[in-house]
Write an enzyme that holds these catalytic residues in place. Structure first.
Site, PDB file in Angstrom:
ATOM      1  N   GLY A   1       0.720   4.257   9.721  1.00 16.66           N
ATOM      2  CA  GLY A   1       1.217   5.626   9.779  1.00 16.66           C
ATOM      3  C   GLY A   1       0.263   6.623   9.164  1.00 16.66           C
ATOM      4  O   GLY A   1      -0.646   6.262   8.415  1.00 16.66           O
ATOM      5  N   GLU A   2       0.463   7.881   9.524  1.00 17.08           N
ATOM      6  CA  GLU A   2      -0.328   8.967   8.942  1.00 17.08           C
ATOM      7  C   GLU A   2       0.600   9.722   7.987  1.00 17.08           C
ATOM      8  O   GLU A   2       1.524  10.414   8.432  1.00 17.08           O
ATOM      9  CB  GLU A   2      -0.860   9.880  10.057  1.00 17.08           C
ATOM     10  CG  GLU A   2      -1.436  11.204   9.602  1.00 17.08           C
ATOM     11  CD  GLU A   2      -2.453  11.115   8.448  1.00 17.08           C
ATOM     12  OE1 GLU A   2      -3.356  10.261   8.483  1.00 17.08           O
ATOM     13  OE2 GLU A   2      -2.318  11.907   7.498  1.00 17.08           O
TER      14      GLU A   2
ATOM     15  N   CYS B   1       0.375  -1.464  -1.127  1.00 17.20           N
ATOM     16  CA  CYS B   1      -0.036  -0.581  -0.036  1.00 17.20           C
ATOM     17  C   CYS B   1       1.165  -0.426   0.887  1.00 17.20           C
ATOM     18  O   CYS B   1       1.672  -1.409   1.417  1.00 17.20           O
ATOM     19  CB  CYS B   1      -1.218  -1.229   0.698  1.00 17.20           C
ATOM     20  SG  CYS B   1      -1.690  -0.353   2.201  1.00 17.20           S
TER      21      CYS B   1
ATOM     22  N   GLU C   1       5.278  -3.101   7.637  1.00 17.22           N
ATOM     23  CA  GLU C   1       4.607  -4.026   6.735  1.00 17.22           C
ATOM     24  C   GLU C   1       4.084  -3.332   5.486  1.00 17.22           C
ATOM     25  O   GLU C   1       3.738  -2.154   5.508  1.00 17.22           O
ATOM     26  CB  GLU C   1       3.492  -4.765   7.473  1.00 17.22           C
ATOM     27  CG  GLU C   1       2.580  -3.861   8.269  1.00 17.22           C
ATOM     28  CD  GLU C   1       1.526  -4.647   9.060  1.00 17.22           C
ATOM     29  OE1 GLU C   1       1.906  -5.345  10.008  1.00 17.22           O
ATOM     30  OE2 GLU C   1       0.349  -4.536   8.699  1.00 17.22           O
TER      31      GLU C   1
ATOM     32  N   ASN D   1     -12.212  -4.373  10.399  1.00 17.90           N
ATOM     33  CA  ASN D   1     -11.483  -5.604  10.651  1.00 17.90           C
ATOM     34  C   ASN D   1     -11.183  -5.598  12.155  1.00 17.90           C
ATOM     35  O   ASN D   1     -10.340  -4.835  12.608  1.00 17.90           O
ATOM     36  CB  ASN D   1     -10.191  -5.545   9.818  1.00 17.90           C
ATOM     37  CG  ASN D   1      -9.620  -6.908   9.539  1.00 17.90           C
ATOM     38  OD1 ASN D   1      -9.860  -7.866  10.281  1.00 17.90           O
ATOM     39  ND2 ASN D   1      -8.853  -7.008   8.486  1.00 17.90           N
TER      40      ASN D   1
ATOM     41  N   CYS E   1      -7.765   0.852  14.982  1.00 15.87           N
ATOM     42  CA  CYS E   1      -6.557   0.571  14.198  1.00 15.87           C
ATOM     43  C   CYS E   1      -5.431  -0.021  15.045  1.00 15.87           C
ATOM     44  O   CYS E   1      -5.106   0.502  16.114  1.00 15.87           O
ATOM     45  CB  CYS E   1      -6.089   1.870  13.544  1.00 15.87           C
ATOM     46  SG  CYS E   1      -4.643   1.654  12.510  1.00 15.87           S
TER      47      CYS E   1
ATOM     48  N   CYS F   1      -4.331  -2.993   8.958  1.00 10.19           N
ATOM     49  CA  CYS F   1      -3.182  -2.146   9.267  1.00 10.19           C
ATOM     50  C   CYS F   1      -2.474  -2.526  10.557  1.00 10.19           C
ATOM     51  O   CYS F   1      -3.078  -2.489  11.618  1.00 10.19           O
ATOM     52  CB  CYS F   1      -3.673  -0.715   9.493  1.00 10.19           C
ATOM     53  SG  CYS F   1      -3.946   0.188   8.032  1.00 10.19           S
TER      54      CYS F   1
ATOM     55  N   SER G   1     -10.126   9.471   5.543  1.00  6.42           N
ATOM     56  CA  SER G   1     -10.732   8.521   6.477  1.00  6.42           C
ATOM     57  C   SER G   1     -11.768   9.279   7.293  1.00  6.42           C
ATOM     58  O   SER G   1     -11.440   9.976   8.250  1.00  6.42           O
ATOM     59  CB  SER G   1      -9.654   7.940   7.399  1.00  6.42           C
ATOM     60  OG  SER G   1      -8.727   7.241   6.612  1.00  6.42           O
ATOM     61  N   LEU G   2     -13.016   9.156   6.879  1.00 10.56           N
ATOM     62  CA  LEU G   2     -14.075   9.933   7.511  1.00 10.56           C
ATOM     63  C   LEU G   2     -14.692   9.132   8.660  1.00 10.56           C
ATOM     64  O   LEU G   2     -14.692   9.559   9.805  1.00 10.56           O
ATOM     65  CB  LEU G   2     -15.119  10.316   6.457  1.00 10.56           C
ATOM     66  CG  LEU G   2     -16.080  11.433   6.828  1.00 10.56           C
ATOM     67  CD1 LEU G   2     -15.356  12.733   7.095  1.00 10.56           C
ATOM     68  CD2 LEU G   2     -17.113  11.639   5.716  1.00 10.56           C
ATOM     69  N   HIS G   3     -15.248   7.992   8.327  1.00 10.08           N
ATOM     70  CA  HIS G   3     -15.741   7.002   9.297  1.00 10.08           C
ATOM     71  C   HIS G   3     -16.951   7.418  10.132  1.00 10.08           C
ATOM     72  O   HIS G   3     -17.488   6.610  10.889  1.00 10.08           O
ATOM     73  CB  HIS G   3     -14.639   6.514  10.247  1.00 10.08           C
ATOM     74  CG  HIS G   3     -13.434   5.956   9.559  1.00 10.08           C
ATOM     75  ND1 HIS G   3     -13.518   5.172   8.434  1.00 10.08           N
ATOM     76  CD2 HIS G   3     -12.105   6.077   9.821  1.00 10.08           C
ATOM     77  CE1 HIS G   3     -12.297   4.824   8.053  1.00 10.08           C
ATOM     78  NE2 HIS G   3     -11.414   5.363   8.867  1.00 10.08           N
TER      79      HIS G   3
ATOM     80  N   CYS H   1      -6.454   6.265  16.311  1.00 10.12           N
ATOM     81  CA  CYS H   1      -7.786   5.809  15.892  1.00 10.12           C
ATOM     82  C   CYS H   1      -8.129   4.499  16.608  1.00 10.12           C
ATOM     83  O   CYS H   1      -7.295   3.609  16.730  1.00 10.12           O
ATOM     84  CB  CYS H   1      -7.842   5.614  14.377  1.00 10.12           C
ATOM     85  SG  CYS H   1      -7.520   7.133  13.474  1.00 10.12           S
TER      86      CYS H   1
ATOM     87  N   CYS I   1       2.209   4.781  14.682  1.00  5.52           N
ATOM     88  CA  CYS I   1       1.387   5.946  14.334  1.00  5.52           C
ATOM     89  C   CYS I   1       0.974   6.625  15.638  1.00  5.52           C
ATOM     90  O   CYS I   1       0.824   5.967  16.663  1.00  5.52           O
ATOM     91  CB  CYS I   1       0.145   5.483  13.578  1.00  5.52           C
ATOM     92  SG  CYS I   1      -0.911   6.828  12.988  1.00  5.52           S
TER      93      CYS I   1
HETATM   94  N1  SAH Z   1      -3.437   7.301   8.495  1.00  5.56           N
HETATM   95  C1  SAH Z   1      -4.061   7.147   7.214  1.00  5.56           C
HETATM   96  C2  SAH Z   1      -3.786   5.805   6.559  1.00  5.56           C
HETATM   97  C3  SAH Z   1      -4.144   4.684   7.411  1.00  5.56           C
HETATM   98  S1  SAH Z   1      -4.960   3.270   7.144  1.00  5.56           S
HETATM   99  C4  SAH Z   1      -5.546   7.355   7.344  1.00  5.56           C
HETATM  100  O1  SAH Z   1      -6.026   7.514   8.442  1.00  5.56           O
HETATM  101  O2  SAH Z   1      -6.230   7.396   6.330  1.00  5.56           O
HETATM  102  C5  SAH Z   1      -6.000   3.185   5.800  1.00  5.56           C
HETATM  103  C6  SAH Z   1      -7.476   3.076   6.135  1.00  5.56           C
HETATM  104  O3  SAH Z   1      -7.804   1.895   6.889  1.00  5.56           O
HETATM  105  C7  SAH Z   1      -7.951   4.238   6.946  1.00  5.56           C
HETATM  106  O4  SAH Z   1      -9.198   4.651   6.435  1.00  5.56           O
HETATM  107  C8  SAH Z   1      -8.110   3.629   8.321  1.00  5.56           C
HETATM  108  O5  SAH Z   1      -8.986   4.381   9.095  1.00  5.56           O
HETATM  109  C9  SAH Z   1      -8.599   2.251   7.984  1.00  5.56           C
HETATM  110  N2  SAH Z   1      -8.423   1.234   9.034  1.00  5.56           N
HETATM  111  C10 SAH Z   1      -7.403   1.083   9.896  1.00  5.56           C
HETATM  112  N3  SAH Z   1      -7.580   0.013  10.683  1.00  5.56           N
HETATM  113  C11 SAH Z   1      -8.744  -0.542  10.300  1.00  5.56           C
HETATM  114  C12 SAH Z   1      -9.479  -1.694  10.720  1.00  5.56           C
HETATM  115  N4  SAH Z   1      -9.046  -2.462  11.708  1.00  5.56           N
HETATM  116  N5  SAH Z   1     -10.640  -1.962  10.088  1.00  5.56           N
HETATM  117  C13 SAH Z   1     -11.077  -1.181   9.071  1.00  5.56           C
HETATM  118  N6  SAH Z   1     -10.437  -0.102   8.628  1.00  5.56           N
HETATM  119  C14 SAH Z   1      -9.282   0.226   9.231  1.00  5.56           C
END
Ligand code: SAH
Length: 347
Positions: free
Chosen positions: A163-164, A109, A96, A294, A123, A337, A218-220, A120, A116
Site C-alpha cells: 500500500g501507499e 513492517c 501481510e 527482489n 512491486c 512486498c 522511494s526514489l529508485h 510500481c 495498491c
Molecule cells: N508505497 C510505499 C511503501 C511501499 S514498499 C512506497 O512506495 O514507499 C517499501 C519499499 O520497498 C519501497 O521503496 C518500494 O519501492 C520497495 N519495493 C517494493 N517491491 C520491491 C521489490 N520487489 N524489490 C525491492 N524493493 C521493492
C-alpha cells in the site's frame, strides 16, 4: 460486523472520552481504563476488561466493536528469524505484516492498504490494484497481534508494507497519533518510519504537523525519465518537486530523510546513475538505503550483481553520502512486498 457499531479502536483517547461521557454518560476515568485495555493490554473482547462493570460492558457491546485480525499463516525464516504474518480482516481480505528482530529491538513492517494502486513495476503489491485502504485500528492491530503472539515488545514500526500510506493519509495520521500515544503502546515517534513513492502534497501536509517521524522516499532513479519507466507516479510529480518537499520536511522537523533505491540489473545500477544521484542529493542531510531488487515472477526485473551493488555504494560513500545496503531479510519466506498475499490468493 453490524454497520451501526463504531470502530472503538480507531478512536483517540480524546474522542473516546468525549464519546463515552456524552453518549454513554460514563465517568471520564473509565474512558482511560478502556483505552488502556485496548491499546496497552491489547484485549480483543470487552469481556476481558476485568475492572469494567457488566452493565458498562453491555453498553459498550451495543455501541462498539473491537477490530481483531486473525492470523491465517505465520512463516519464520530459517536464515534470520524474520517472521511474515498473513492476517485476515473482518471482511475476508488478507494483508501481510513482517516482524524483524534486530539487536536494538523488534521492528514491525505494516501494510497500509489491501493492494495498491501506484503501479510500481517491481512491486508485487500492486499487481491486482487497490482493494481498499486500512482503518487506523486495522493497522494498529497488525502490531498488537504480533506483540501478543510473540509476547515480545515491538519498539519500531515501519510503514513499508503493501500500500501507499499517503494514499490513505487521514487514517495514517490517526494511526500515528494512536501508536505514539503515551496511554497506548507509546512508541516513540523517532522509532517510526513512513515510506512513500512521493505524493508531494501529502509530504508537505505531514511536514506541517512537525512530527519526529522518519520520512522515507522511494526514489529508485536519479532522473524523471528513468523513474517514469519504473514508477507511474513519476508522471505526476517530478524529482525536483519531491526533493523540495523533502527540504521542507527537514526544515520543519530536523529529521534526516531516507531515500530508498532498489537496484535493478542494467536499469538503474550504472555508474552514470550513481553520479547523477550524487549530484541530485548533494548538500541534503539524507541517507540512502540501497535495496537489491527482489525479483517477482510477473516482471522481468533482475537483481543487480553483488559487485555492482558494492560499486554503487562505494561511489556514493566517496562523495560523502551516507549509504546502507538493506540486508535481505526473509528471502526464503517471500519477503518482498505483497508476495505472500499474492501466492495465498492464487493457491
Ligand atoms: N508505497 C510505499 C511503501 C511501499 S514498499 C512506497 O512506495 O514507499 C517499501 C519499499 O520497498 C519501497 O521503496 C518500494 O519501492 C520497495 N519495493 C517494493 N517491491 C520491491 C521489490 N520487489 N524489490 C525491492 N524493493 C521493492
Amino acid at each position: 460486523m453490524s454497520s451501526e457499531l463504531t470502530d472503538i479502536k480507531s478512536l483517540s483517547i480524546d474522542e473516546l472520552t468525549k464519546e463515552l461521557t456524552d453518549r454513554l454518560e460514563v465517568q471520564k476515568f473509565r474512558a482511560k481504563q478502556i483505552y488502556e485495555w485496548l491499546h496497552k493490554k491489547l484485549v480483543t473482547d470487552f469481556d476481558d476488561m476485568s475492572n469494567i462493570s457488566k452493565e458498562l460492558k453491555n453498553k459498550l457491546k451495543e455501541n462498539y466493536y473491537i477490530t481483531k485480525l486473525e492470523p491465517v499463516q505465520v512463516l519464520t525464516s530459517k536464515i534470520d528469524g524474520t517472521q511474515k504474518y498473513l492476517f485476515k480482516l473482518s471482511d475476508g481480505n488478507v494483508i501481510e505484516s513482517v516482524l524483524m528482530k534486530y539487536k536494538f529491538g523488534n521492528s514491525v513492517c505494516i501494510s497500509s492498504q489491501v493492494g495498491c494502486r501506484m503501479g510500481c513495476r517491481f512491486c508485487a503489491s500492486t499487481l491486482d490494484g487497490l482493494e481498499r485502504s486500512l482503518r487506523p485500528s486495522e493497522m494498529l492491530d497488525e502490531i498488537y497481534r504480533i506483540q501478543s503472539l510473540t509476547g515480545e515488545r515491538v519498539s519500531n514500526v515501519v510503514i513499508m508494507g503493501s500500500g501507499e500510506p499517503f494514499d490513505n493519509y487521514d487514517n495514517i495520521v490517526k494511526f500515528l497519533d494512536l501508536l505514539t500515544d503515551e496511554n497506548g503502546l507509546n512508541i516513540s515517534q523517532r522509532n517510526v518510519t513512513v515510506s512513500t513513492c512521493g505524493l508531494v502534497p501529502r509530504i508537505l501536509e505531514l511536514a506541517k504537523r512537525q512530527l519526529q517521524i522518519t520520512l522515507a522516499i522511494s526514489l529508485h532513479a536519479p532522473n524523471d525519465e528513468l523513474r517514469r519507466t519504473m514508477m507511474p507516479i513519476a508522471n505526476k510529480y517530478s524529482i525536483d518537486e519531491i526533493l523540495h518537499a523533502c527540504k521542507v520536511y527537514y526544515e520543519n522537523t530536523k529529521r534526516r530523510i531516507t531515500f530508498e533505491y532498489s537496484l535493478v540489473q542494467g536499469v538503474n545500477d550504472t555508474m552514470e546513475c550513481a553520479e547523477e544521484l550524487i549530484h541530485r542529493l548533494r548538500g541534503m542531510n539524507c541517507h540512502v538505503n540501497l535495496i537489491p531488487v527482489n525479483p517477482i515472477k510477473e516482471r522481468d526485473y533482475k537483481q543487480s550483481f553483488a559487485k555492482d551493488i558494492e560499486k554503487f555504494k562505494n561511489r556514493l560513500e566517496k562523495n560523502g553520502i551516507n549509504v546502507t545496503i538493506r540486508r535481505e531479510m526473509g528471502r526464503d519466506i517471500q519477503g518482498a512486498c505483497g508476495q505472500l498475499r499474492k501466492s495465498y490468493l492464487e493457491s
